[in-house]
Each structure stands twice: as structure tokens, then as C-alpha cells.
Write a protein that holds these residues in place. Structure first.
Motif, short mmCIF file in Angstrom:
data_model
loop_
_atom_site.label_atom_id
_atom_site.label_comp_id
_atom_site.label_asym_id
_atom_site.label_seq_id
_atom_site.Cartn_x
_atom_site.Cartn_y
_atom_site.Cartn_z
N GLN A 122 72.87 3.79 73.09
CA GLN A 122 73.45 2.44 73.17
C GLN A 122 74.44 2.40 74.31
N GLU A 148 74.97 -3.49 75.08
CA GLU A 148 73.53 -3.47 74.85
C GLU A 148 73.22 -3.10 73.40
N GLN A 149 71.98 -3.40 72.98
CA GLN A 149 71.54 -2.97 71.66
C GLN A 149 71.13 -1.50 71.68
N ARG A 150 71.21 -0.89 70.53
CA ARG A 150 70.76 0.49 70.41
C ARG A 150 69.24 0.53 70.62
N GLU A 151 68.77 1.51 71.41
CA GLU A 151 67.35 1.60 71.71
C GLU A 151 66.83 3.00 71.46
#
Length: 122
Positions: free
Chosen positions: A39, A43-46
């Protein structure tokens, strides 16, 4: 019941390498899938990469050919070898484990580590 601890993050120059480790401990009977996520700020966790207990792997397109995930089932540990690092790889990296417990109810349950910072900068 279960602790998940990451290590190995740090500051590295573009093009450099780092190896992350993640160890799970506690009331563990078995671990199915283990994985790395990241992350970045804002931003979103990916998903970065996952690996099953049988060794099947899955990678995000952005890291294919540069990162390698592996695991030691006897040690309940997963690794992430990161090569050819880029500034856009900068993020907090989290480990996730799908765990079957030795106590009832056995699950499986998902456990996350606290994260380790990886910074790629010159």
C-alpha cells in the motif's frame, strides 16, 4: 493465537534488490495461501504475489519478472525477493496468511502482519 511478522524492508536505490521475510507463529495446524500485498500513500492496498502450500504462485503484472515469492512450509515462512526495484515499488509491504488453527473453531482465518516499509529512491 497467530502472529505474523514481516522483516527486511528498507531504503534501496532504483535498480537495487531487497528480500522480505514473513514468519507466522502460534496455534498453527496448517497454512494454505501466503501472500504479499502493498500500500502506497493515498492508494489502496494491492496484491503483489501469492503462493499456495503446494507452491503455485500468482503475481501482479507490475512485478512479473522482477519479484519472486517462495516459502518454507516447515518454518511457516514466506519470502519475497525483489529485484530491479523502481520508485513506484515504494510502499508498505504486508504479509497475509490463510491459517488453519490447532484450536476450535479451526478456520481457516486470515492474519495480517504489521507491514514493513520499502522505499526506492536515489
Amino acid at each position: 493465537q497467530v502472529q505474523v511478522v514481516e522483516s527486511g524492508g528498507g531504503l534501496v536505490q532504483p535498480g537495487g534488490s531487497l528480500r522480505l521475510s514473513c514468519a507466522a507463529s502460534g496455534s498453527i495446524f496448517n497454512i494454505y495461501t501466503m501472500g504479499w500485498f502493498r500500500q502506497a500513500p493515498g492508494e489502496q492496498r494491492e496484491l503483489v504475489a501469492t503462493i499456495t502450500s503446494g507452491g503455485n504462485t500468482n503475481y501482479a503484472d507490475s512485478v512479473k519478472g522482477r519479484f519472486t515469492i517462495s516459502r518454507d512450509n516447515a518454518k511457516n515462512t514466506v519470502y519475497l525477493q525483489m529485484n530491479s526495484l523502481k520508485p513506484e515499488d515504494t510502499a508498505v509491504y504486508y504479509c497475509k496468511a490463510e491459517v488453519v488453527l490447532t484450536t476450535l473453531p479451526v478456520g481457516p482465518y486470515y492474519y495480517w502482519g504489521q507491514g514493513t516499509q520499502v522505499t526506492v529512491s536515489s
